[in-house]
Design an enzyme around this catalytic site. Structure first.
Site, PDB file in Angstrom:
ATOM      1  N   ASP A 212      13.561  18.896 -30.336  1.00 22.33           N
ATOM      2  CA  ASP A 212      12.296  19.279 -30.973  1.00 22.33           C
ATOM      3  C   ASP A 212      11.816  18.347 -32.085  1.00 22.33           C
ATOM      4  O   ASP A 212      10.764  18.574 -32.661  1.00 22.33           O
ATOM      5  CB  ASP A 212      12.374  20.700 -31.516  1.00 22.33           C
ATOM      6  CG  ASP A 212      13.414  20.853 -32.626  1.00 22.33           C
ATOM      7  OD1 ASP A 212      14.125  19.863 -32.914  1.00 22.33           O
ATOM      8  OD2 ASP A 212      13.521  21.952 -33.188  1.00 22.33           O
TER       9      ASP A 212
ATOM     10  N   ARG B 177       8.847  24.785 -36.962  1.00 25.17           N
ATOM     11  CA  ARG B 177       8.381  24.500 -35.600  1.00 25.17           C
ATOM     12  C   ARG B 177       7.051  25.178 -35.287  1.00 25.17           C
ATOM     13  O   ARG B 177       6.550  25.976 -36.075  1.00 25.17           O
ATOM     14  CB  ARG B 177       9.459  24.974 -34.621  1.00 25.17           C
ATOM     15  CG  ARG B 177      10.642  24.035 -34.533  1.00 25.17           C
ATOM     16  CD  ARG B 177      10.412  23.008 -33.463  1.00 25.17           C
ATOM     17  NE  ARG B 177      10.167  23.699 -32.215  1.00 25.17           N
ATOM     18  CZ  ARG B 177      11.116  24.255 -31.456  1.00 25.17           C
ATOM     19  NH1 ARG B 177      12.377  24.135 -31.796  1.00 25.17           N
ATOM     20  NH2 ARG B 177      10.794  24.903 -30.350  1.00 25.17           N
TER      21      ARG B 177
ATOM     22  N   TYR C 128      20.202  25.124 -37.403  1.00 26.99           N
ATOM     23  CA  TYR C 128      21.493  24.620 -36.958  1.00 26.99           C
ATOM     24  C   TYR C 128      22.550  25.309 -37.819  1.00 26.99           C
ATOM     25  O   TYR C 128      22.577  25.131 -39.040  1.00 26.99           O
ATOM     26  CB  TYR C 128      21.577  23.106 -37.106  1.00 26.99           C
ATOM     27  CG  TYR C 128      20.686  22.378 -36.129  1.00 26.99           C
ATOM     28  CD1 TYR C 128      21.089  22.186 -34.805  1.00 26.99           C
ATOM     29  CD2 TYR C 128      19.445  21.908 -36.505  1.00 26.99           C
ATOM     30  CE1 TYR C 128      20.274  21.532 -33.894  1.00 26.99           C
ATOM     31  CE2 TYR C 128      18.618  21.262 -35.605  1.00 26.99           C
ATOM     32  CZ  TYR C 128      19.038  21.072 -34.299  1.00 26.99           C
ATOM     33  OH  TYR C 128      18.220  20.431 -33.404  1.00 26.99           O
TER      34      TYR C 128
ATOM     35  N   PRO D 106      22.629  17.117 -32.247  1.00 24.91           N
ATOM     36  CA  PRO D 106      21.166  17.189 -32.311  1.00 24.91           C
ATOM     37  C   PRO D 106      20.631  17.183 -33.740  1.00 24.91           C
ATOM     38  O   PRO D 106      19.434  17.036 -33.954  1.00 24.91           O
ATOM     39  CB  PRO D 106      20.855  18.512 -31.607  1.00 24.91           C
ATOM     40  CG  PRO D 106      22.089  19.329 -31.699  1.00 24.91           C
ATOM     41  CD  PRO D 106      23.238  18.360 -31.746  1.00 24.91           C
TER      42      PRO D 106
END
Lengths: 645, 645
Positions: A50, A271, A279, A352
């Site tokens: 993302d 987002r 995370y 990530p």
């Protein structure tokens, strides 16, 4: 028995994630005979990667869909560091913002990989009939090295099988516990929930291909078939990834934030659609290195975040996607074998949390894509393919190195020593972030000397470097006065570009220099004519764009020689080839300082050769047509050479 | 015999051009039971209107698709005036640019009406199941005035007939001599080339409607049914309109330009996809006022432009669309009859050369649309509908007046006197353009006092006026630090808005004032509670947006009282309700001078009531909750009043 089909394709792409789609984009744009298959039933709709970095967004602009990212994504404006003080109170240590991208076209955005796939798929559809064949799995791979020297041969044989409905539903991309319906999928994704199949279930197809680009992910089937070692390590830490609409009074929930605690450090990324990605440090695995990740529940992750954010409340009702992962940092020993190219997660694995994976993978595919496209079409020498691994491997190594330095900062203290104080944590993170920033944002790539990169000309354009992308700048169109970022001027259409920085043509001497250079371009021995199949299509292989330094009102389009203004019998002159470096009072980003930004003399100008991916290949003066010719001779086949293929 | 169907709908819209679609947008957005029919077989694909003014683009931003205009359209940056000098040489007299929009979000763009229809259709589809029923013609209209006082009655009866295939092909929108195919229609328009029909050919449907909005064009069937006189005149001049990709060395072909000649004046407007629109003076008609326009050919228009542009070359191979028209300037004597509302070309006709027709028509539909939607839902008093004609008629009159002053400047000298010199021509045009600019760009609308506009508060917000749109400004989000134009903050979702300019809450006194105002909002006697059906949905009818003047980093989201931060059980807090007026170093348009732009005290702030269309309805201080209440009491029904409907 399902039928067995045999077929030929110039280029086969396995895997339709960001890297596979980036490669497919070039096949669509350059009109290459190509196929792209993916074993999963559908595209990604939710979750996965993302983070979009500045350099990636600039490439999207050159592909024509960056406006969609700006419209749907969330710009990440600041980075906030939270930690507990000596009394255990959670406090914001710092709120920082890098100013290095203030004058760049775009800054980091958060947006689901599913949307990026949507945009690239749409760009491919707008330009070609190429469609991703989904639910198709590769089952065998043969490579006949004896054929690889001949352009017309098909050294690659891949057996593809169309999955059954049962296999397909197991291979869906719908995400763990979530079901898809018309109401929770973006309207323009609805058709892709149940894509059409090309062949019926079980169909086996033997595909012969000239080139194979494999972008089949971290557990790459292709990599295993080729016995390429994937070296590195898997750490002992399990992380959770959570895309939820949080219900929280944590003040920086819509900013990027790290929250340090005794359990490790939480990473928070804002987002689209009110979602926030977390995370979450979860647990360590035992010494055996094995851990049953399926035992982790969404509830466990919710609780962990609640603990870490205390005294702020945290909860959610809407979970868009979640998963767990165990950090691994690995790099493939080889990125290529003969005419087979691996890209994306298939050659580099990392956590990530660096917010770069989709970017580097996309750029891998973008890099190999145009090279294979031009070679497959017979336009370019096959030798340019050898630049893929030398260009991309160092970046994969830097990526993994970044992760090795970054991820441990999120772990809890290992040795039992007292945790660092908030300031020390902040300084440690800041140090890593600052040191990697130019690379992380995609602004520096360190591509070395090669047929595609001649390391020269830095006396002529002091701030530009062959092997790096052109520094983006905003320029004003000579014909209509509108402003545009250079990333949009240089559309990713598969052509190399000669960027003529024409200087100030109001002086007679400079006007003569520009005229002389243009006469070279129009001459029979110019690189334009030398490598164009049809004399009429002078700009078919190499486009010419001019940016001059005179005020736009003081010169006219037709003051520029004809070779700089491509003409088409049906559509007349192209108007997006001549631009001015002029301050524009209604668009403050267009500041009239492009020549200064690039370190080029405003009067005398320069010539820059750009690759199809906007990397600088060569820099020279207006008189150095010999150097320019040499650069392109190392890349393109002449029509005579093509005929001999 | 085709079947006869009977049905009921709350709102029927006839005509799916820009005004009909604008009205339909509100029905979709507000969830109104509505139908929209159009007699033509398809949407517009090419040609027709193409000028988009600043105010319209700001509304598009509030509807969520302005980024598509910026991506596809062409910004018109400068206006160039060409004329022949005393030696007959064609020369640019002036190249001018208004600076009045330098700090506005958007400036004039050229883009085909077909694309605007696409965007609005997409916005409708994203929000509802409302579909335009095409190839459906209205054949009778009855109005029973005795029913119009009762909310639940259907005073309107319209007979609709689904056209036969034969009638349909005659009613196509494909344009004169052009045929459509997959290759020359925008990819996202392809499905609309052969739209699905709701009913089979010849089906007759008797529709009973509570409200009718008719946007059926210059020859409005509805207007004729209602015997509404359409007064004005038709002039004796025939014009051609040409959308071509020109092949020309005329230097300002990509800028807006007028080119004066002995035949009259040519108007040149740059457009998307290398197209340019030309308005070509063709001929005068005879004294009978009749002229067979079908005798005009494309070749005649080509020749005329060639003559006018000499010595520059002009030709084209690609003609996207062309037509001819005879200027008429007419206004309908009434815009409404009972619960029937006429909008767009149905009530005003003028020459397309003013570049405003699509804008005024769209805004007509936008104006009546939300009013009918709120009344049809029972949310608002029916009396607000009476504001439609008083608000829109003066603008229609100004439009026609502008055209009466503007169009003659394009005609050749009538009285045989020598033509004006270039400077005089320029001055005459400039005078008209400057005098109409605020109106033409949609920045001033002059709406009068009404239940929807209370003319007050100019001592509190010196540069804002009730009856005008809020002046657009860029603000910074408190939660995530991103910047946005207010036109995007105030989404066109059918809600009124209380805009709280909270001032600087770092001072105790101001913090207390904001708290007191917020306590009012949360109280049982506030306008939020008074007009909301469910107590939980405090912001369902009236949204609250705060713009404060403190630095964003110095205050936190949760420093603001709860009534300013709407909460939803599933989705937590809304983060786009609190904004700061702060200079942003990476976005120069966000200059931290919004309070100054609006003439509001940075410390003390103000309260502004905005209508769903971003017009200012009321201005007051934070203590004037009584005035605020009175404003909304004149508009909304209380739940008790709704129950009595």
């Amino acid at each position: 028995m399902a039928p067995v089909i045999e077929s030929h394709t110039d280029v086969l792409i396995i895997g339709a994630g960001p890297s596979g789609l980036a490669a497919a984009y070039w096949m669509a744009r350059c009109g290459v005979n190509a196929r792209i298959v993916d074993k999963r039933a559908t595209k990604v709709f939710r979750g996965h990667a993302d983070g979009l970095r500045a350099g990636t967004l600039e490439l999207f602009d050159s592909m024509g869909f960056q406006h969609r990212v700006l419209h749907e994504g969330v710009e990440i404006t600041e980075f906030c560091f939270w930690a507990r003080d000596e009394n255990g109170t959670l406090k914001r240590t710092k709120q920082v913002r890098s100013e290095s991208l203030d004058n760049a076209p775009y800054r980091m955005h958060g947006l689901s990989q599913g949307r990026i796939e949507r945009y690239i798929l749409d760009a491919i559809k707008d330009r070609s009939n190429l469609m991703v064949e989904r639910g198709v799995v590769a089952e065998s791979l043969e490579y006949d090295a004896s054929l690889e020297k001949s352009h017309d041969e098909y050294p690659i044989t891949v057996k593809l099988r169309t999955l059954t409905e049962e296999e397909l539903s197991a291979a869906s991309n719908y995400g763990g516990s979530q079901s898809l319906s018309r109401t929770n999928v973006a309207p323009d994704d609805v058709e892709d929930v149940t894509p059409e199949r090309k062949h019926e279930s079980g169909t086996v197809e033997i595909v012969k291909a000239k080139y194979l680009i494999s972008c089949d992910g971290g557990r790459s089937w292709t990599r295993k078939q080729l016995d390429i070692p994937f070296t590195g390590s898997t750490t002992e830490h399990i992380w959770g990834v959570l895309d939820v609409i949080p219900i929280t009074n944590f003040p920086d929930i819509r900013r990027a934030a790290t929250v340090a605690s005794e359990f490790g450090t939480l990473l928070v990324i804002p987002r689209e659609r009110q979602l926030v990605r977390f995370y979450v440090p979860l647990t360590e695995v035992d010494v055996s290195g094995r851990f049953d990740r399926s035992s982790i529940t969404l509830g466990m992750m919710r609780e962990k975040v609640q603990q870490m954010l205390k005294p702020f409340q945290f909860n959610f009702k809407v979970c868009d996607w979640w998963t767990t992962y165990q950090i691994g940092q690995r790099i493939a020993q080889n990125f290529t074998k003969g005419r087979i190219y691996l890209a994306g997660d298939a050659v580099h694995n990392h956590s990530p949390k660096v917010g770069m994976g989709m970017n580097i993978s996309f750029q891998d595919g973008f890099n190999i894509g145009w090279k294979v496209a031009l070679v497959a079409k017979g336009v370019a020498h096959a030798s340019i393919l050898d630049t893929y691994e030398p260009e991309r491997r160092p970046l994969a190594e830097m990526l993994v190195d970044f992760d090795r330095r970054w991820s441990p900062l999120f772990l809890k203290q290992q040795d039992g020593s007292p945790p660092p104080d908030a300031e020390a944590r902040f300084e440690a993170m800041k140090e890593v972030l600052i040191s990697v920033e130019p690379f992380a944002e995609g602004l520096l790539s360190y591509y070395g000397d090669s047929p595609l990169v001649h390391k020269n000309g830095q006396d002529i354009a002091k701030n530009l470097s062959p092997g790096e992308r052109l520094i983006s700048a905003k320029v004003r169109n000579q014909a209509d006065g509108t402003t545009r970022w250079t990333t949009g001027v240089f559309q990713s259409d598969g052509r190399f570009r000669i960027l003529l920085l024409a200087g100030d043509i109001r002086t007679e001497e400079q006007k003569r220099r520009v005229l002389t250079f243009s006469e070279y371009l129009a001459s029979t021995h110019s690189v334009l004519r030398q490598f164009s199949r049809k004399p009429a299509k002078l700009h078919a292989t190499i486009d010419v764009v001019t940016i001059h330094s005179a005020p736009v009102e003081d010169v006219q389009l037709f003051d520029f020689p004809e070779a700089l203004r491509p003409f088409d019998d049906d559509n007349g002159w192209e108007y997006d080839k001549i631009w001015g470096d002029e301050k524009c009072h209604w668009d403050m980003q267009c500041d009239g300082k492009v020549y200064e930004k690039w370190g080029v003399d405003r009067l005398k100008g320069a010539v820059v050769a750009l690759r199809p991916d906007q990397y600088i290949g060569w820099i020279g003066g207006l008189e150095d047509t010999e150097g320019l010719s040499k650069y392109f001779e190392g890349i393109f086949r002449t029509p005579k050479q093509r005929a001999l293929l």
